[in-house]
Structures are given as structure tokens and as C-alpha cells.
Design a protein around this motif. Sequence first.
Motif, PDB file in Angstrom:
ATOM      1  N   ILE A  83      -2.856  11.264  -3.194  1.00 46.78           N
ATOM      2  CA  ILE A  83      -3.957  10.438  -2.908  1.00 46.78           C
ATOM      3  C   ILE A  83      -3.582   9.888  -1.147  1.00 46.78           C
ATOM      4  O   ILE A  83      -4.576   9.589  -0.306  1.00 46.78           O
ATOM      5  N   SER A  84      -2.643   9.803  -1.121  1.00 48.78           N
ATOM      6  CA  SER A  84      -1.799   9.747   0.022  1.00 48.78           C
ATOM      7  C   SER A  84      -1.617   8.837   1.127  1.00 48.78           C
ATOM      8  O   SER A  84      -2.624   7.834   1.184  1.00 48.78           O
ATOM      9  N   SER A  85      -0.448   8.648   1.570  1.00 52.59           N
ATOM     10  CA  SER A  85       0.095   6.749   1.539  1.00 52.59           C
ATOM     11  C   SER A  85      -0.078   7.098   3.029  1.00 52.59           C
ATOM     12  O   SER A  85      -0.767   5.642   3.392  1.00 52.59           O
ATOM     13  N   VAL A  93       1.027  -1.067   0.330  1.00 51.70           N
ATOM     14  CA  VAL A  93       0.398  -0.067   0.391  1.00 51.70           C
ATOM     15  C   VAL A  93       0.963   0.993  -0.221  1.00 51.70           C
ATOM     16  O   VAL A  93       0.832   2.433  -0.791  1.00 51.70           O
ATOM     17  N   GLN A  94       1.328   1.408   0.787  1.00 45.96           N
ATOM     18  CA  GLN A  94       2.970   2.657   0.967  1.00 45.96           C
ATOM     19  C   GLN A  94       2.787   3.058  -0.591  1.00 45.96           C
ATOM     20  O   GLN A  94       3.713   3.828  -1.169  1.00 45.96           O
ATOM     21  N   THR A 151       0.528   4.139  -3.018  1.00 48.15           N
ATOM     22  CA  THR A 151       0.452   4.911  -2.805  1.00 48.15           C
ATOM     23  C   THR A 151       1.169   6.793  -2.335  1.00 48.15           C
ATOM     24  O   THR A 151       0.289   7.472  -3.042  1.00 48.15           O
ATOM     25  N   GLU A 152       2.106   6.130  -2.394  1.00 45.58           N
ATOM     26  CA  GLU A 152       2.714   7.198  -2.067  1.00 45.58           C
ATOM     27  C   GLU A 152       3.582   8.422  -2.847  1.00 45.58           C
ATOM     28  O   GLU A 152       3.295   9.625  -2.755  1.00 45.58           O
ATOM     29  N   SER A 187      -2.068  14.158   1.323  1.00 42.94           N
ATOM     30  CA  SER A 187      -1.353  13.500   0.608  1.00 42.94           C
ATOM     31  C   SER A 187       0.095  14.607   0.351  1.00 42.94           C
ATOM     32  O   SER A 187       0.184  15.617  -0.478  1.00 42.94           O
ATOM     33  N   ARG A 229     -10.484  10.534  -4.455  1.00 43.96           N
ATOM     34  CA  ARG A 229     -10.709  11.422  -2.948  1.00 43.96           C
ATOM     35  C   ARG A 229     -11.962  11.192  -2.457  1.00 43.96           C
ATOM     36  O   ARG A 229     -12.196  10.971  -1.603  1.00 43.96           O
ATOM     37  N   LEU A 250       1.015   8.477  -5.755  1.00 46.49           N
ATOM     38  CA  LEU A 250      -0.472   8.848  -6.267  1.00 46.49           C
ATOM     39  C   LEU A 250      -0.343  10.615  -5.644  1.00 46.49           C
ATOM     40  O   LEU A 250      -0.823  10.219  -3.902  1.00 46.49           O
ATOM     41  N   PHE A 277      -7.619  10.809  -9.598  1.00 47.52           N
ATOM     42  CA  PHE A 277      -7.540  10.588  -8.038  1.00 47.52           C
ATOM     43  C   PHE A 277      -8.574  11.690  -7.022  1.00 47.52           C
ATOM     44  O   PHE A 277      -8.817  11.650  -6.547  1.00 47.52           O
ATOM     45  N   HIS A 335      -3.652   5.854   3.447  1.00 50.83           N
ATOM     46  CA  HIS A 335      -4.287   4.799   2.995  1.00 50.83           C
ATOM     47  C   HIS A 335      -3.914   3.785   3.895  1.00 50.83           C
ATOM     48  O   HIS A 335      -4.309   2.359   4.575  1.00 50.83           O
TER      49      HIS A 335
END
Length: 290
Positions: A21-23, A12-13, A16-17, A179, A265, A19, A261, A26
Amino acid sequence: MSWFESFVLGLVQGLTEFLPISSSAHLRLTAAFAGWHDPGAAFTAITQIGTEAAVLIYFRKDIVRIISAWFRSLTNRSMRSDHDAQMGWLVIVGSIPIGVLGVTFKDQIEGPFRDLRLIATTLIVMGIVLGIADRLAARDEVGGKHRAIRERKSLKELGVKDGLIFGFCQAMALIPGVSRSGATISGGLLMGYTREAAARYSFLLAIPAVLASGVFELKDAGEGHISWGPTIFATFIAFGVGYAVIAWFMKFITTKSFMPFVIYRVLLGLVLFALVAAGVLSPHAGESAG
């Protein structure tokens, strides 16, 4: 934390890091939905070292050039007008806000800021901001019936003022759900920079902040439910996946809009609010584990 949990959270990290969308959101939501303990700010900071290693490798030529020019500018006055040397200073200047605010609000970052209701709010609000910034950039790029195409700024036009604004945008990502890339790219687009320029500076600016945060949090790796083995494993997973994502993302933004994105979100934030309101999820799910 089990090895399976560390694998999923590392995946997941990495995904999403980079992008917008906030790692951190997530990672927090993955644990909440799965019924696991909140991985915590320390785990997030350490696994981000893996994704930043991907940045170091992907942008290695730029980074070596910038560091070399910056060091030479310390003793060679003529080098101080060199763009790469100036970029070195601008990365330092842009890193100041997150360093100061990260230390000042450390307790809030590791506690109240991880409330799922706050995460839902930041997902929606920053999604809307990104959408507005993206539409303004698109309008400049394609023009219109009564508007001429407007040339957007490149990194060669970046100065101290804009560098600090980028830095404060990055500091907003101390709140899960904002993010890092989303905030800095939004700030860059609103200041008139191209998508590619905003994303490139965003990734370069994140290097000192993330590495410093990860090193600072290493002392917590053996405390509570965080253990060395699973955390290091998750960091390596995040590195491999993160490198693939950053390569894809840098190609994506040259021709595509950020609207997918933005929609993601906003929908995720609304779903999260609904689940908390319905009692399916507690706003503090998993926090009891520390």
C-alpha cells in the motif's frame, strides 16, 4: 519535527512498509492530513533502515546461507550452480535498476513526485495492477471448470531475466504511492511466481537498495526540519512494528488474496483526489517546509 510526530510516522512506516500500500505515500499523507510538514524523502529513507533491520532478523537464516554460498562461489567453481549462491548474484542484479534510477531521478523523487495528485494516481493504478496479478494467480491455483490447476514458479526457477524485471518493478517504487512490495509482488505474480516466492524475493531484493538509500540520506538528517533524535526514535519504532507486520504478512499471503489491499488502495486514491479537488487538501500540502 516533534517527538510525537516521529512516533506516529515511525508507527506508520512500520505498519505500511511491507504491505502493498506504499509506506512513502502513507508518510506523506499522514503529514498532510495532520497539518505537519512533509517528512521528506530523506526521513523516509532513514526510517526504512529500521524496517529493513526487521527483514534482516526475520530472514536471517536465509540471508546468512545466501551470503555464505555467494562468497564461496567466488573461489569455488562448483558452488556457482548452488541455488543460494545464484540468489546472491540475482539480488545484486535485481538491485541495479533502482540504484541507477534512484541517482538519476533524485531531484524529482524529493520534489515533483511527492505531489498528492500523483500519489493518488499511483495508488489507484498500481492497485488495479495488483488486483489483476492476484486474480491471475488465484486462477492458476484453483483452476476452473475448463481450466486445470497450473503450477506456479518457485525461486529455484528465478533467472537473470526475471531478476532484472523484478528489479525494474522495485525501481517503480521510487514514486510515492507505488509501493515497493506491491510493485515487485505484482511483477512476480504476472511472471508466474507463487505469492510466497514473489514476496520473499521482494523482501530480499529490498535489503541492499533500502540500506544504501538510508546511508546515502544520513547526511540530510540534520538539515531542515529533520533532526537526529526524532528520526532515530522513529526508526526504532518502525523496526519493532515492522517485524510484527512482516511475520503476519508472510503467513497471510499463503492462504489469502491481496484484494483487501487492492480495494483499500483504490478507495484511498479516490478519496485523495476528491479532497484535493474540493480544496480540502493542497496538492503540495506541507512541502513548504522542505
